[in-house]
Scaffold this motif. Structure first.
Motif, short mmCIF file in Angstrom:
data_model
loop_
_atom_site.label_atom_id
_atom_site.label_comp_id
_atom_site.label_asym_id
_atom_site.label_seq_id
_atom_site.Cartn_x
_atom_site.Cartn_y
_atom_site.Cartn_z
N TYR A 56 43.89 41.59 41.17
CA TYR A 56 44.36 42.09 39.88
C TYR A 56 45.35 43.24 40.06
O TYR A 56 45.52 44.06 39.17
CB TYR A 56 43.17 42.53 39.03
CG TYR A 56 42.24 41.40 38.67
CD1 TYR A 56 42.59 40.50 37.66
CD2 TYR A 56 41.05 41.20 39.36
CE1 TYR A 56 41.75 39.44 37.33
CE2 TYR A 56 40.21 40.14 39.03
CZ TYR A 56 40.56 39.27 38.02
OH TYR A 56 39.74 38.22 37.70
N ARG A 57 46.00 43.28 41.23
CA ARG A 57 46.99 44.34 41.50
C ARG A 57 48.12 44.27 40.49
O ARG A 57 48.66 43.21 40.18
CB ARG A 57 47.53 44.20 42.91
CG ARG A 57 48.76 45.09 43.19
CD ARG A 57 49.16 45.06 44.64
NE ARG A 57 48.20 45.82 45.44
CZ ARG A 57 48.25 45.90 46.77
NH1 ARG A 57 49.20 45.25 47.44
NH2 ARG A 57 47.35 46.61 47.43
N LEU A 58 48.51 45.45 39.98
CA LEU A 58 49.69 45.56 39.12
C LEU A 58 50.89 45.87 40.00
O LEU A 58 50.88 46.84 40.76
CB LEU A 58 49.49 46.69 38.10
CG LEU A 58 50.70 47.07 37.25
CD1 LEU A 58 51.11 45.92 36.34
CD2 LEU A 58 50.43 48.32 36.45
N PHE A 82 56.94 49.42 42.37
CA PHE A 82 55.73 50.22 42.17
C PHE A 82 54.52 49.30 42.07
O PHE A 82 54.56 48.27 41.40
CB PHE A 82 55.84 51.03 40.87
CG PHE A 82 54.57 51.73 40.46
CD1 PHE A 82 54.23 52.95 41.01
CD2 PHE A 82 53.70 51.15 39.53
CE1 PHE A 82 53.05 53.60 40.63
CE2 PHE A 82 52.53 51.79 39.15
CZ PHE A 82 52.20 53.02 39.72
N TYR A 83 53.44 49.65 42.78
CA TYR A 83 52.22 48.86 42.63
C TYR A 83 50.99 49.77 42.71
O TYR A 83 51.03 50.85 43.30
CB TYR A 83 52.13 47.76 43.68
CG TYR A 83 51.91 48.21 45.11
CD1 TYR A 83 50.63 48.42 45.61
CD2 TYR A 83 52.99 48.42 45.96
CE1 TYR A 83 50.43 48.83 46.92
CE2 TYR A 83 52.81 48.83 47.27
CZ TYR A 83 51.53 49.04 47.75
OH TYR A 83 51.33 49.46 49.05
N THR A 84 49.94 49.32 42.06
CA THR A 84 48.67 50.03 42.08
C THR A 84 47.55 49.04 41.86
O THR A 84 47.78 47.90 41.42
CB THR A 84 48.63 51.16 41.03
OG1 THR A 84 47.47 51.96 41.21
CG2 THR A 84 48.64 50.58 39.61
N ASP A 85 46.33 49.46 42.15
CA ASP A 85 45.18 48.56 42.10
C ASP A 85 44.14 49.03 41.09
O ASP A 85 44.06 50.22 40.78
CB ASP A 85 44.51 48.47 43.49
CG ASP A 85 45.42 47.83 44.53
OD1 ASP A 85 45.97 46.76 44.23
OD2 ASP A 85 45.58 48.41 45.62
N PRO A 86 43.34 48.09 40.58
CA PRO A 86 42.25 48.49 39.68
C PRO A 86 41.23 49.34 40.41
O PRO A 86 41.08 49.25 41.64
CB PRO A 86 41.66 47.14 39.23
CG PRO A 86 42.06 46.17 40.29
CD PRO A 86 43.39 46.63 40.79
N TRP A 101 54.09 41.75 37.85
CA TRP A 101 53.02 40.83 38.25
C TRP A 101 51.66 41.50 38.09
O TRP A 101 51.52 42.70 38.33
CB TRP A 101 53.18 40.41 39.72
CG TRP A 101 54.38 39.54 39.98
CD1 TRP A 101 55.70 39.91 39.94
CD2 TRP A 101 54.36 38.15 40.33
NE1 TRP A 101 56.51 38.85 40.23
CE2 TRP A 101 55.71 37.75 40.48
CE3 TRP A 101 53.35 37.22 40.54
CZ2 TRP A 101 56.06 36.45 40.83
CZ3 TRP A 101 53.68 35.93 40.89
CH2 TRP A 101 55.03 35.55 41.02
N ILE A 102 50.66 40.73 37.69
CA ILE A 102 49.25 41.14 37.76
C ILE A 102 48.55 40.12 38.62
O ILE A 102 48.41 38.95 38.24
CB ILE A 102 48.62 41.24 36.37
CG1 ILE A 102 49.32 42.33 35.54
CG2 ILE A 102 47.13 41.57 36.50
CD1 ILE A 102 48.76 42.49 34.14
N GLY A 103 48.15 40.55 39.80
CA GLY A 103 47.61 39.60 40.76
C GLY A 103 48.69 38.63 41.20
O GLY A 103 49.81 39.02 41.53
#
Length: 506
Positions: A7-9, A29-33, A66-68
């Protein structure tokens, strides 16, 4: 792909331009739940713009989100919310409906949905649900209270309550602690930790570096619309973060300049505003910087407004150079040599829909008029360009609307308009709120220069490091009154905090 990455953004190669400025260039840019991710940069770096792209406020960007393993198309706020992305903006008053109750503001999206479906709104249930959210956040505000009766800190918490009222995957917080007291910040951090443990990803924008190291897991740093670096926050220290932000090492934050302090020039006697300010007395010498310290809600802002004639219920006497002033309105205050840079800059400090030049000359517009009413655009342009250069305001031109500037540059505009007025007394109310470390130093240098020129400076702030670093004397406020007067060089943050909380001897 592990559970977190599922579910990474991920925002890929995001670019966006506005008239005269390239705001973002190929940002990745990316981040994780379940993680708290700091997104920082100097004012104008593009961090808020990037988050407005994510939240659907801007639709004309290029790049992918992207989400996931699924690409999503976000071109409106509804698109963002449908994908579980919620944002709480820095300027709270523009996001709340002041005439509605707290509960109605928290549940407004659900209410609108019910109205469209022609369902009956169950008001008791609405307030019970809203109150439950507030209670879970440990916010002691009634859901039936009107928003226009709330403090700035309470409004911020209501916005956060609205954001978490719906299930969200990612919560963006833009300068969430700026209006909060220490205790309220701790409440917010407890909420963030709770949401993080439930798998919500938090994107945290702030200029307060110590709190980033306290609450965040990861950090992304931007500069001039581009990505500079991304890392685990434990791998960096504060000086290195500042260097990444500014592109250079930061010199001493507080300027050290020789100043001579003259005779007593400004005096306030018995300033009183029922329920807000309790019979306050203080004075300022010529060329002196006097601090008003205190926690959020102590009465600092209310005192500043009373001095500037912005509160019709305020009373007391104001004296300048031995002459009693009659300040019944801000207009009278300006005419008699007072200037106020307010805390809520977008609401009270600038005209956001007007160009920079109109804002910078607003306080002394008659100076640029001939034959009584004809405005000389050439003179206005020359004067505004001079202020833009002297303050380092980052703007494509003097014709750019203030709403298109970063928060720090808006603050510089709010301050710059008073330089042309050449006031005798300058009142600064939380002047560095939402401002990066580089712009803070610019503001400190401006304040110090005004004092060096013989102006009286009243500097109200809840940032104790600033009070210690820039003032000559400090009055500590507690519960609307002056708790203690201190010589700055003979005190420290610990003593000021003691009096700010009502402790110590009077």
């Amino acid at each position: 792909m592990n559970g977190s990455e599922a579910y990474r953004l991920h925002m890929k190669n995001i670019s966006i331009a506005f008239p005269g400025v390239q705001a973002l260039t190929d940002v990745d840019f990316y981040t994780d739940p379940g993680r708290t991710h700091a997104l920082i940069g100097a004012n104008g770096a593009g961090k808020s713009t990037l988050m407005k792209v994510l939240s659907g406020a801007y639709h004309h960007y290029t790049g992918e989100i992207w989400i996931g393993d699924k690409q999503v198309d976000i071109r409106s706020p509804k698109d963002a919310k449908d994908h579980g992305i919620q944002i709480v903006y820095q300027e709270v008053d523009t996001a709340l409906i002041s005439g509605l109750t707290v509960g109605e503001n928290i549940m407004i999206e659900q209410t609108v949905h019910d109205m469209r479906g022609k369902h009956i709104i169950r008001w008791k249930q609405l307030h019970q649900t809203a109150q439950g959210i507030l209670d879970k956040m440990n916010v002691r505000v009634s859901s039936k209270k009107l928003v226009n009766e709330l403090s700035l800190a309470e409004k911020q918490m209501v916005l956060i309550a609205r954001a978490v009222s719906k299930q969200c995957r990612y919560l963006v917080l833009d300068e969430p602690t700026a209006p909060l007291s220490h205790n309220e910040t701790e409440q917010l951090f407890r909420l963030i930790r709770s949401l993080r443990s439930e798998g919500v990803g938090i994107i945290f924008i702030s200029h307060r570096l110590p709190e980033l190291f306290e609450i965040c897991d990861d950090i992304t740093i931007m500069r001039d619309g581009r990505l500079v670096t991304r890392d685990k926050i434990a791998e960096l220290d504060q000086p290195k973060v500042v260097e990444y932000m500014l592109g250079e090492k930061l010199e001493a934050q507080f300027p050290q300049t020789e100043r001579s302090i003259g005779d007593k020039w400004f005096e306030a006697r018995g300033i009183h505003d029922p329920g807000k300010v309790n019979h306050v007395d203080f004075h300022i010498h010529q060329g002196e910087i006097v601090g008003i310290a205190g926690l959020v809600g102590a009465g600092k802002t209310e005192l500043c407004r009373a001095l500037f004639g912005a509160s019709p219920t305020a009373s007391g006497e104001i004296w300048l150079q031995g002459r009693k002033l009659h300040v019944g309105s801000p207009h009278q205050a300006v005419r008699q040599g007072l200037a106020l840079v307010p805390e809520e800059r977008r609401k009270e400090g600038v005209f956001v829909e007007e160009p920079v030049s109109a804002n910078l000359t607003a306080a002394v517009l008659s100076r640029f008029c001939s034959w009584g009413s004809w405005l000389s655009l050439r003179k206005e342009k020359e004067a505004s360009e001079a202020i833009i250069r002297s303050l380092g305001i980052k703007t494509p031109s003097e014709k750019t609307k203030v709403q298109n500037l970063s928060g720090g540059n808006q603050q510089k505009v709010a301050i710059g308009k008073w330089l042309l007025a050449d006031a005798d007394v300058y009142i600064f109310d939380e002047p560095t709120k939402g401002v990066d470390v580089g712009a803070k130093r610019d503001i400190f240098e401006l304040v110090t220069e005004l004092a060096r020129r013989g102006k009286c400076i009243l500097y109200a702030s809840s940032e104790l490091s600033e009070i210690i670093g820039i003032t000559d004397r400090v009055y500590v406020m507690y519960d609307g009154g002056i708790k203690k007067e201190l010589e700055t060089r003979q005190t420290d943050e610990e003593e000021i905090l003691l009096y700010s909380t009502g402790g110590g001897l009077t």
